[in-house]
Design a protein around this motif. Sequence first.
Motif, PDB file in Angstrom:
ATOM      1  N   ASN A   1      -3.957   2.858   4.265  1.00  0.00           N
ATOM      2  CA  ASN A   1      -3.611   2.067   3.780  1.00  0.00           C
ATOM      3  C   ASN A   1      -2.141   1.486   3.252  1.00  0.00           C
ATOM      4  O   ASN A   1      -1.940  -0.253   3.379  1.00  0.00           O
ATOM      5  CB  ASN A   1      -2.884   3.451   2.029  1.00  0.00           C
ATOM      6  CG  ASN A   1      -2.272   2.682   1.209  1.00  0.00           C
ATOM      7  OD1 ASN A   1      -2.562   2.151   0.331  1.00  0.00           O
ATOM      8  ND2 ASN A   1      -1.007   2.871   1.100  1.00  0.00           N
ATOM      9  N   TYR A   2      -1.705   1.430   4.743  1.00  0.00           N
ATOM     10  CA  TYR A   2      -0.070  -0.020   4.534  1.00  0.00           C
ATOM     11  C   TYR A   2      -1.373  -0.835   5.508  1.00  0.00           C
ATOM     12  O   TYR A   2      -0.972  -1.645   5.983  1.00  0.00           O
ATOM     13  CB  TYR A   2       0.583   1.432   5.964  1.00  0.00           C
ATOM     14  CG  TYR A   2       0.830   0.426   6.789  1.00  0.00           C
ATOM     15  CD1 TYR A   2       2.420  -0.568   6.090  1.00  0.00           C
ATOM     16  CD2 TYR A   2       1.072   0.348   8.062  1.00  0.00           C
ATOM     17  CE1 TYR A   2       3.207  -0.744   7.175  1.00  0.00           C
ATOM     18  CE2 TYR A   2       1.565  -0.808   9.016  1.00  0.00           C
ATOM     19  CZ  TYR A   2       2.910  -1.392   8.592  1.00  0.00           C
ATOM     20  OH  TYR A   2       3.404  -1.972   8.933  1.00  0.00           O
TER      21      TYR A   2
ATOM     22  N   HIS B   1       4.717  -2.179  12.782  1.00  0.00           N
ATOM     23  CA  HIS B   1       5.594  -2.793  12.010  1.00  0.00           C
ATOM     24  C   HIS B   1       6.555  -3.834  12.500  1.00  0.00           C
ATOM     25  O   HIS B   1       6.381  -4.337  13.762  1.00  0.00           O
ATOM     26  CB  HIS B   1       6.332  -1.719  11.854  1.00  0.00           C
ATOM     27  CG  HIS B   1       5.653  -0.727  11.163  1.00  0.00           C
ATOM     28  ND1 HIS B   1       4.778   0.401  11.581  1.00  0.00           N
ATOM     29  CD2 HIS B   1       6.389  -0.109   9.553  1.00  0.00           C
ATOM     30  CE1 HIS B   1       4.005   0.764  10.495  1.00  0.00           C
ATOM     31  NE2 HIS B   1       4.965   0.602   9.671  1.00  0.00           N
TER      32      HIS B   1
ATOM     33  N   CYS C   1       9.285   6.999  -0.903  1.00  0.00           N
ATOM     34  CA  CYS C   1      10.248   7.287   0.699  1.00  0.00           C
ATOM     35  C   CYS C   1      11.830   7.574   0.159  1.00  0.00           C
ATOM     36  O   CYS C   1      12.435   6.780  -0.820  1.00  0.00           O
ATOM     37  CB  CYS C   1      10.995   5.681   0.820  1.00  0.00           C
ATOM     38  SG  CYS C   1      11.768   4.980   2.444  1.00  0.00           S
TER      39      CYS C   1
ATOM     40  N   LYS D   1       1.283   0.013  -1.743  1.00  0.00           N
ATOM     41  CA  LYS D   1       2.299   0.267  -1.881  1.00  0.00           C
ATOM     42  C   LYS D   1       2.086   1.711  -0.893  1.00  0.00           C
ATOM     43  O   LYS D   1       0.643   2.356  -0.302  1.00  0.00           O
ATOM     44  CB  LYS D   1       2.293   0.730  -2.972  1.00  0.00           C
ATOM     45  CG  LYS D   1       3.438   1.540  -3.890  1.00  0.00           C
ATOM     46  CD  LYS D   1       4.006   1.702  -4.944  1.00  0.00           C
ATOM     47  CE  LYS D   1       4.857   2.818  -5.455  1.00  0.00           C
ATOM     48  NZ  LYS D   1       5.000   2.665  -6.876  1.00  0.00           N
ATOM     49  N   ARG D   2       3.086   2.250  -0.376  1.00  0.00           N
ATOM     50  CA  ARG D   2       3.068   4.115   0.086  1.00  0.00           C
ATOM     51  C   ARG D   2       2.432   4.664  -0.605  1.00  0.00           C
ATOM     52  O   ARG D   2       2.592   5.117  -1.824  1.00  0.00           O
ATOM     53  CB  ARG D   2       5.009   4.522   0.834  1.00  0.00           C
ATOM     54  CG  ARG D   2       5.426   4.206   0.677  1.00  0.00           C
ATOM     55  CD  ARG D   2       6.871   4.567   1.331  1.00  0.00           C
ATOM     56  NE  ARG D   2       6.863   5.884   2.002  1.00  0.00           N
ATOM     57  CZ  ARG D   2       7.444   6.283   3.011  1.00  0.00           C
ATOM     58  NH1 ARG D   2       7.600   5.842   3.686  1.00  0.00           N
ATOM     59  NH2 ARG D   2       7.585   7.410   3.313  1.00  0.00           N
TER      60      ARG D   2
ATOM     61  N   GLY E   1      -3.113   7.543   4.908  1.00  0.00           N
ATOM     62  CA  GLY E   1      -1.857   6.464   5.162  1.00  0.00           C
ATOM     63  C   GLY E   1      -1.578   5.430   6.084  1.00  0.00           C
ATOM     64  O   GLY E   1      -1.517   4.580   5.729  1.00  0.00           O
TER      65      GLY E   1
ATOM     66  N   VAL F   1       8.097   9.654   6.560  1.00  0.00           N
ATOM     67  CA  VAL F   1       6.354  10.138   6.185  1.00  0.00           C
ATOM     68  C   VAL F   1       6.494  11.738   6.431  1.00  0.00           C
ATOM     69  O   VAL F   1       6.402  12.323   5.447  1.00  0.00           O
ATOM     70  CB  VAL F   1       5.433   9.605   6.863  1.00  0.00           C
ATOM     71  CG1 VAL F   1       3.839  10.291   5.741  1.00  0.00           C
ATOM     72  CG2 VAL F   1       5.555   8.125   6.177  1.00  0.00           C
TER      73      VAL F   1
ATOM     74  N   ASN G   1       7.065  -0.821   2.573  1.00  0.00           N
ATOM     75  CA  ASN G   1       6.238  -0.131   2.349  1.00  0.00           C
ATOM     76  C   ASN G   1       5.838   0.486   3.739  1.00  0.00           C
ATOM     77  O   ASN G   1       4.837   0.789   4.184  1.00  0.00           O
ATOM     78  CB  ASN G   1       4.964  -0.570   1.714  1.00  0.00           C
ATOM     79  CG  ASN G   1       5.265  -0.664  -0.285  1.00  0.00           C
ATOM     80  OD1 ASN G   1       5.112  -0.020  -0.768  1.00  0.00           O
ATOM     81  ND2 ASN G   1       4.561  -1.808   0.048  1.00  0.00           N
ATOM     82  N   CYS G   2       6.708   0.929   4.223  1.00  0.00           N
ATOM     83  CA  CYS G   2       6.615   1.360   5.940  1.00  0.00           C
ATOM     84  C   CYS G   2       5.723   2.760   5.815  1.00  0.00           C
ATOM     85  O   CYS G   2       5.909   3.337   5.057  1.00  0.00           O
ATOM     86  CB  CYS G   2       7.345   1.717   6.313  1.00  0.00           C
ATOM     87  SG  CYS G   2       8.869   0.322   6.887  1.00  0.00           S
ATOM     88  N   TRP G   3       4.924   2.792   7.286  1.00  0.00           N
ATOM     89  CA  TRP G   3       4.252   4.417   7.072  1.00  0.00           C
ATOM     90  C   TRP G   3       4.230   4.454   8.581  1.00  0.00           C
ATOM     91  O   TRP G   3       3.290   4.292   9.209  1.00  0.00           O
ATOM     92  CB  TRP G   3       2.983   3.997   6.865  1.00  0.00           C
ATOM     93  CG  TRP G   3       2.283   5.933   6.382  1.00  0.00           C
ATOM     94  CD1 TRP G   3       1.046   5.769   6.985  1.00  0.00           C
ATOM     95  CD2 TRP G   3       2.089   6.599   5.030  1.00  0.00           C
ATOM     96  NE1 TRP G   3       1.017   6.975   6.511  1.00  0.00           N
ATOM     97  CE2 TRP G   3       1.372   7.211   5.078  1.00  0.00           C
ATOM     98  CE3 TRP G   3       3.118   6.268   4.192  1.00  0.00           C
ATOM     99  CZ2 TRP G   3       1.477   9.053   4.021  1.00  0.00           C
ATOM    100  CZ3 TRP G   3       2.590   7.530   2.940  1.00  0.00           C
ATOM    101  CH2 TRP G   3       1.864   8.356   3.246  1.00  0.00           C
TER     102      TRP G   3
END
Length: 361
Positions: free
Chosen positions: A222-223, A173, A233, A228-229, A219, A297, A290-292
């Motif tokens: 996906n990230y 990130h 959030c 998109k998460r 997820g 989460v 869109n952090c995961w």
Amino acid sequence: MSKKLNGTVIVTYRCNAKCTMCNRYKEPSKPEEEISLETIRKLPEMYFTNITGGEPFIREDLKDIVRELYKKSDRIVISTNGFFTDRIVDLCREFPQIGIRISIEGLEHTNNEIRGLEDGFNRGYTTLKTLVDMGMKDVGFGMTVQDKNAPDLVPLYDISDELGMEFATASLHNSFYFVESNNIIKDRLMVAGNFEKLINKLLDSNSPKKWFRAYFNHGLINYIFSQKRLLQCDMSFDTFFIDPYGDVMPCNGTKEKEVMGNLNVQNWDELWNSEQANEVRKKVRCCNRNCWMIGSVSPAMHKYIWVPALWVIKHKFLRFFKKKKYSMYENKIVRDYRDGKVTKEELDKCSTCENCSARKS
């Protein structure tokens, strides 16, 4: 009575590691600036608290901080690199119910190269083994998956599984917190392929907790494909971070530091209900990063439990007799990338990597 929150307390920005994906060690806090017990006592009731840094065990008064936080929190987990074995063991003797997550970024050579800590793997692993031998129940690994260490993902999980330890994952990130803006996965299919292997191992287990961890790792795929998460959030609404300077923030994933207020000079109710805090919440609702990360989460998975639950039912039970329960190609974006319908450059531009995003111009 107000509801309990999920809180992360960053007790220091000092760190003895020099991780390749995090430059926080270059901008440490000063001991005299760091959050005090007086400020800790102002924190609200929490159902979960993560203590992190920097490296938390650099603080010589960490036991005092934990003691105060247990007056506020139902459960506490400390994130650490595991280097200071004696300090960790000493604290755990006083607080045997505490959780410890040791960051290990792969097998020995890979970990030491990424973390910049000589003998870091052996120190961390020795700490973990010592805690397990002490009878500690809430102990485990934490791994930030990237190109360099992705092949070590499943072997490291296997080690944790054999030892009966927790195994937490993350990916690269960019944010003010990491003092980094150019982290990015380069070989997405290779990294996703290793996540796929882990997800199938988790789904093959008999642990419901691991089934839901499989969804979390889904997820992450996906990230890393800049999508998109999967869950809304709600950081700053029922979850918060507080940094060593007493600044309360929605999370640690924003590009610039977003401050809801300062607990050194305010009380909690005044800060949490302030206009400044509400302005930050408006920004959260418009955030497109869109952090995961587990800090944002995990609360969302509990709040919107039906989403991961339906995914688990589909992959664990409706595919019960299938040898391979999950494929990364279930994700349309992964198929499109494999088939050349979307390029690496296009995905890079959708990421938070500033150098990659700059290609838009």
